[in-house]
Design a protein around this motif. Structure first.
Motif, mmCIF file in Angstrom:
data_model
loop_
_atom_site.group_PDB
_atom_site.id
_atom_site.type_symbol
_atom_site.label_atom_id
_atom_site.label_comp_id
_atom_site.label_asym_id
_atom_site.label_seq_id
_atom_site.Cartn_x
_atom_site.Cartn_y
_atom_site.Cartn_z
ATOM 1 N N THR A 268 -69.766 61.343 25.642
ATOM 2 C CA THR A 268 -69.144 60.182 26.282
ATOM 3 C C THR A 268 -69.993 59.712 27.455
ATOM 4 O O THR A 268 -70.474 60.503 28.260
ATOM 5 N N GLY A 269 -70.163 58.401 27.531
ATOM 6 C CA GLY A 269 -70.916 57.806 28.638
ATOM 7 C C GLY A 269 -72.419 57.831 28.459
ATOM 8 O O GLY A 269 -73.149 57.444 29.373
ATOM 9 N N ARG A 270 -72.893 58.262 27.331
ATOM 10 C CA ARG A 270 -74.350 58.358 27.107
ATOM 11 C C ARG A 270 -74.862 57.254 26.185
ATOM 12 O O ARG A 270 -75.969 57.332 25.691
ATOM 13 N N ARG A 271 -74.021 56.251 25.931
ATOM 14 C CA ARG A 271 -74.373 55.108 25.102
ATOM 15 C C ARG A 271 -74.778 55.520 23.679
ATOM 16 O O ARG A 271 -75.734 55.001 23.115
ATOM 17 N N LEU A 272 -74.016 56.455 23.149
ATOM 18 C CA LEU A 272 -74.269 56.954 21.796
ATOM 19 C C LEU A 272 -73.033 56.824 20.906
ATOM 20 O O LEU A 272 -72.872 57.582 19.956
ATOM 21 N N LYS A 273 -72.153 55.887 21.200
ATOM 22 C CA LYS A 273 -70.875 55.784 20.479
ATOM 23 C C LYS A 273 -71.073 55.614 18.971
ATOM 24 O O LYS A 273 -70.427 56.327 18.207
ATOM 25 N N PRO A 274 -71.948 54.713 18.498
ATOM 26 C CA PRO A 274 -72.100 54.612 17.033
ATOM 27 C C PRO A 274 -72.570 55.925 16.392
ATOM 28 O O PRO A 274 -72.063 56.321 15.349
ATOM 29 N N GLN A 275 -73.502 56.617 17.051
ATOM 30 C CA GLN A 275 -73.963 57.901 16.527
ATOM 31 C C GLN A 275 -72.860 58.952 16.615
ATOM 32 O O GLN A 275 -72.681 59.762 15.707
ATOM 33 N N THR A 276 -72.104 58.917 17.711
ATOM 34 C CA THR A 276 -70.998 59.853 17.885
ATOM 35 C C THR A 276 -69.991 59.698 16.757
ATOM 36 O O THR A 276 -69.517 60.683 16.178
ATOM 37 N N VAL A 277 -69.667 58.461 16.430
ATOM 38 C CA VAL A 277 -68.715 58.197 15.341
ATOM 39 C C VAL A 277 -69.279 58.708 14.015
ATOM 40 O O VAL A 277 -68.564 59.335 13.227
ATOM 41 N N ALA A 278 -70.549 58.475 13.760
ATOM 42 C CA ALA A 278 -71.165 58.927 12.502
ATOM 43 C C ALA A 278 -71.157 60.456 12.415
ATOM 44 O O ALA A 278 -70.795 61.019 11.368
ATOM 45 N N TRP A 279 -71.531 61.130 13.491
ATOM 46 C CA TRP A 279 -71.553 62.596 13.483
ATOM 47 C C TRP A 279 -70.145 63.169 13.354
ATOM 48 O O TRP A 279 -69.915 64.092 12.591
ATOM 49 N N ALA A 280 -69.214 62.608 14.086
ATOM 50 C CA ALA A 280 -67.831 63.084 14.028
ATOM 51 C C ALA A 280 -67.222 62.819 12.651
ATOM 52 O O ALA A 280 -66.459 63.636 12.136
ATOM 53 N N SER A 281 -67.577 61.700 12.057
ATOM 54 C CA SER A 281 -67.086 61.379 10.722
ATOM 55 C C SER A 281 -67.616 62.382 9.697
ATOM 56 O O SER A 281 -66.866 62.854 8.830
ATOM 57 N N ALA A 282 -68.887 62.713 9.794
ATOM 58 C CA ALA A 282 -69.470 63.697 8.870
ATOM 59 C C ALA A 282 -68.813 65.061 9.055
ATOM 60 O O ALA A 282 -68.491 65.744 8.075
ATOM 61 N N LEU A 283 -68.597 65.450 10.294
ATOM 62 C CA LEU A 283 -67.956 66.731 10.567
ATOM 63 C C LEU A 283 -66.513 66.744 10.054
ATOM 64 O O LEU A 283 -66.031 67.753 9.534
ATOM 65 N N THR A 284 -65.837 65.622 10.150
ATOM 66 C CA THR A 284 -64.478 65.514 9.638
ATOM 67 C C THR A 284 -64.459 65.652 8.118
ATOM 68 O O THR A 284 -63.582 66.325 7.557
ATOM 69 N N ARG B 181 -67.022 47.770 17.186
ATOM 70 C CA ARG B 181 -66.822 48.415 15.883
ATOM 71 C C ARG B 181 -66.780 49.927 16.042
ATOM 72 O O ARG B 181 -65.929 50.601 15.456
ATOM 73 N N ALA B 182 -67.686 50.471 16.849
ATOM 74 C CA ALA B 182 -67.704 51.920 17.085
ATOM 75 C C ALA B 182 -66.411 52.373 17.756
ATOM 76 O O ALA B 182 -65.844 53.413 17.401
ATOM 77 N N ASP B 183 -65.919 51.595 18.717
ATOM 78 C CA ASP B 183 -64.656 51.940 19.378
ATOM 79 C C ASP B 183 -63.502 51.947 18.374
ATOM 80 O O ASP B 183 -62.663 52.852 18.378
ATOM 81 N N ALA C 33 -61.306 55.246 17.158
ATOM 82 C CA ALA C 33 -59.842 55.325 17.258
ATOM 83 C C ALA C 33 -59.225 55.671 15.899
ATOM 84 O O ALA C 33 -58.298 56.492 15.815
ATOM 85 N N GLU C 34 -59.740 55.069 14.842
ATOM 86 C CA GLU C 34 -59.234 55.365 13.499
ATOM 87 C C GLU C 34 -59.518 56.814 13.115
ATOM 88 O O GLU C 34 -58.653 57.513 12.578
ATOM 89 N N LEU C 35 -60.735 57.267 13.396
ATOM 90 C CA LEU C 35 -61.127 58.639 13.081
ATOM 91 C C LEU C 35 -60.256 59.632 13.848
ATOM 92 O O LEU C 35 -59.814 60.640 13.299
ATOM 93 N N LEU C 36 -59.994 59.342 15.098
ATOM 94 C CA LEU C 36 -59.186 60.222 15.918
ATOM 95 C C LEU C 36 -57.786 60.394 15.333
ATOM 96 O O LEU C 36 -57.252 61.511 15.280
#
Length: 159
Positions: A85-101, A14-16, A20-23
């Motif tokens: 990337t590679g730090r096993r934080l993809k769901p958090q990364t998506v949430a933070w990037a989404s908020a910043l967007t 789901r995070a992946d 991709a959608e956010l990107l």
């Protein structure tokens, strides 16, 4: 594994997908703000710029600052992704990037409205510019925020 989202995907899948959608969304917004900011940067070097009244120069300055802040917010997700990337934080990364967007979209709204105000003040030289910008700003707010919010509220009411 079901996540309750209507899809049969793991949290990582789901995070992946969400990334991709956010990107794709960010690519559209980044392009627009970069073109707008490029034109704004060039405007100060035109002969007409020095003849602008102080209020228009102040609007220009605010517009450039908003454009720079917008650029930072909309490119921020790239930096977040690259550093995490590679730090096993993809769901958090998506949430933070989404908020910043979302912040970037709000800033982009301000940038476009300020640029429109400046252009219309120069083109029209009357108070109609402010009213036109208010109307266009309302249209942007409806398209970008109110309609998605109404769809979300409608979906929640049905659930």
């Amino acid at each position: 594994m079901s996540t309750g989202s209507g899809r049969d995907e793991s949290p990582e899948e789901r995070a992946d997908r969400r990334w991709a959608e956010l990107l794709q969304e960010v690519r559209v917004a980044q392009t627009g703000v970069q073109i707008l900011l490029g034109f704004l940067f060039m405007a100060v070097f035109t002969p007409r710029f020095v003849t602008l009244p102080a209020v228009d120069k102040n609007i220009y300055t605010a517009t450039v600052i908003l454009g720079a802040a917008t650029t930072a917010a909309l490119i921020g997700p790239v930096s977040i992704h690259r550093l995490l990337t590679g730090r096993r934080l993809k769901p958090q990364t998506v949430a933070w990037a989404s908020a910043l967007t979302l912040i970037g979209l709000l800033l982009l709204l301000g940038t476009v409205m300020a640029a429109l105000l400046l252009v219309l003040r120069v083109a029209l030289r009357d108070a109609a510019a402010t009213w036109i910008v208010a109307g266009v700003g309302g249209w942007f707010a409806l398209c970008w925020f109110a309609l998605p919010l109404l769809a979300l509220l409608s979906a929640r009411a049905r659930a």
